[in-house]
Design an enzyme around this catalytic site. Sequence first.
Site, short mmCIF file in Angstrom:
data_model
loop_
_atom_site.label_atom_id
_atom_site.label_comp_id
_atom_site.label_asym_id
_atom_site.label_seq_id
_atom_site.Cartn_x
_atom_site.Cartn_y
_atom_site.Cartn_z
N SER A 7 26.54 -83.64 -28.91
CA SER A 7 25.65 -83.26 -27.81
C SER A 7 24.90 -81.98 -28.14
O SER A 7 25.52 -80.93 -28.36
CB SER A 7 26.45 -83.05 -26.53
OG SER A 7 25.63 -82.37 -25.59
N HIS A 32 23.28 -87.00 -28.79
CA HIS A 32 23.51 -87.12 -27.35
C HIS A 32 22.63 -86.08 -26.65
O HIS A 32 22.73 -84.88 -26.92
CB HIS A 32 24.99 -86.88 -27.05
CG HIS A 32 25.36 -87.08 -25.62
ND1 HIS A 32 25.53 -88.33 -25.05
CD2 HIS A 32 25.59 -86.19 -24.63
CE1 HIS A 32 25.87 -88.19 -23.78
NE2 HIS A 32 25.90 -86.90 -23.49
N ASP A 34 21.56 -84.36 -23.29
CA ASP A 34 22.02 -84.08 -21.92
C ASP A 34 20.89 -83.50 -21.08
O ASP A 34 20.53 -82.34 -21.23
CB ASP A 34 23.17 -83.07 -21.96
CG ASP A 34 24.49 -83.71 -22.34
OD1 ASP A 34 24.81 -84.78 -21.78
OD2 ASP A 34 25.20 -83.14 -23.20
N MET A 36 19.66 -82.30 -17.51
CA MET A 36 20.18 -81.85 -16.20
C MET A 36 19.06 -81.24 -15.38
O MET A 36 18.22 -80.51 -15.92
CB MET A 36 21.27 -80.80 -16.39
CG MET A 36 22.41 -81.25 -17.30
SD MET A 36 23.73 -80.03 -17.32
CE MET A 36 24.76 -80.69 -18.65
N HIS A 65 21.54 -89.01 -21.77
CA HIS A 65 22.44 -88.93 -20.62
C HIS A 65 21.73 -88.18 -19.51
O HIS A 65 21.61 -86.96 -19.55
CB HIS A 65 23.72 -88.21 -21.06
CG HIS A 65 24.74 -88.03 -19.98
ND1 HIS A 65 25.81 -87.17 -20.12
CD2 HIS A 65 24.85 -88.58 -18.74
CE1 HIS A 65 26.54 -87.21 -19.02
NE2 HIS A 65 25.98 -88.04 -18.16
N MET A 67 21.52 -86.58 -16.11
CA MET A 67 22.28 -86.04 -14.97
C MET A 67 21.26 -85.50 -13.98
O MET A 67 21.10 -84.29 -13.81
CB MET A 67 23.25 -84.96 -15.46
CG MET A 67 24.42 -85.55 -16.26
SD MET A 67 25.22 -84.36 -17.35
CE MET A 67 24.12 -84.47 -18.76
N MET A 136 32.92 -89.90 -17.71
CA MET A 136 32.89 -88.44 -17.76
C MET A 136 34.32 -87.91 -17.71
O MET A 136 35.07 -88.23 -16.79
CB MET A 136 32.11 -87.87 -16.57
CG MET A 136 30.60 -88.03 -16.64
SD MET A 136 29.81 -87.37 -18.13
CE MET A 136 30.31 -85.65 -18.12
N ASP A 174 32.75 -88.53 -22.58
CA ASP A 174 31.93 -87.34 -22.68
C ASP A 174 32.56 -86.19 -21.89
O ASP A 174 32.73 -86.29 -20.68
CB ASP A 174 30.53 -87.66 -22.12
CG ASP A 174 29.56 -86.51 -22.24
OD1 ASP A 174 29.88 -85.51 -22.89
OD2 ASP A 174 28.46 -86.64 -21.67
C1 DX5 Z 1 28.48 -82.29 -19.70
C2 DX5 Z 1 27.65 -83.01 -20.72
C3 DX5 Z 1 28.36 -83.21 -21.99
C4 DX5 Z 1 28.63 -81.90 -22.70
C5 DX5 Z 1 29.87 -82.05 -23.52
O1 DX5 Z 1 27.90 -82.34 -18.47
O2 DX5 Z 1 27.30 -84.30 -20.24
O3 DX5 Z 1 27.67 -84.09 -22.85
O4 DX5 Z 1 27.58 -81.50 -23.53
O5 DX5 Z 1 30.22 -80.82 -24.03
P1 DX5 Z 1 31.69 -80.53 -24.55
O6 DX5 Z 1 31.94 -81.48 -25.65
O7 DX5 Z 1 31.60 -79.11 -24.99
O8 DX5 Z 1 32.61 -80.73 -23.38
ZN ZN Z 2 26.54 -85.85 -21.76
#
Ligand code: DX5
Ligand code: ZN
Length: 217
Positions: A7, A32, A34, A36, A65, A67, A136, A174
């Site tokens: 990620s 990956h 992320d 947000m 991903h 969010m 998750m 994840d």
């Molecule tokens: C959290 C993200 C994850 C995050 C994982 O909300 O969706 O993808 O980057 O990070 P680690 O591996 O550090 O928990």
């Molecule tokens: Zn993620």
Amino acid sequence: MAYLAPSILSADFSELKRQISLIEKGKADYIHVDVMDGAFVPNITFGAPVMKSLLGKTKLPFDVHLMIENPEQRVADFVTENTEFITFHYEATNHSHRLIQQIKSLGVKAGVAINPATPIWMLEDILTDVDMILIMSVNPGFGGQKFIPVAMDKIAELNQVRFEADLNYLIEVDGGVNEKNAAQLVELGTDIIVAGSAIFGAEDITAKTKEFKKLIK
Ligand code: DX5
Ligand code: ZN
């Protein structure tokens, strides 16, 4: 055998291209991504323009991903020649079934993610439609959090259901994945392992990527 999706949330954004070349050298399978929005989760990361800045600079497929709230309004922005999966949160839409069809109609694979507090039986009626289920194992919003063990039960159950009902969805995990739990997660049935801080927080990112690849082989 499972795939590895580091990620970039935990990468150094000021040198993103170089950091991605490091995971490429370590034979990562996906990036990956992320996304947000500060509304669905209490943090803001980046949007499609940052992801698109990587086009032409890496051959790794994107595992997106989302969010975000109102994912149906945004999914099209994330479709690129590198995009393999777009995953939305079950909790962020009233119309999971429609959104899965929408994502597939854009020519990419559709994933659905569930938060630690959402039971897997909520997904029962879309199991035949979805290409991937993202479990998750932390509450989404931040990298570097501690793994929540209930995720293991969910993965094992989804793996069993997949076998019994002869279904094809992939299982992704994840949050809080590290060198200690990665192999067990694969044993339970995980197909795609996401790791953020464990990889990008390492001193030697390429060596750490290789180490994970070995662990999940
Ligand atoms: C959290 C993200 C994850 C995050 C994982 O909300 O969706 O993808 O980057 O990070 P680690 O591996 O550090 O928990
Ligand atoms: Zn993620």
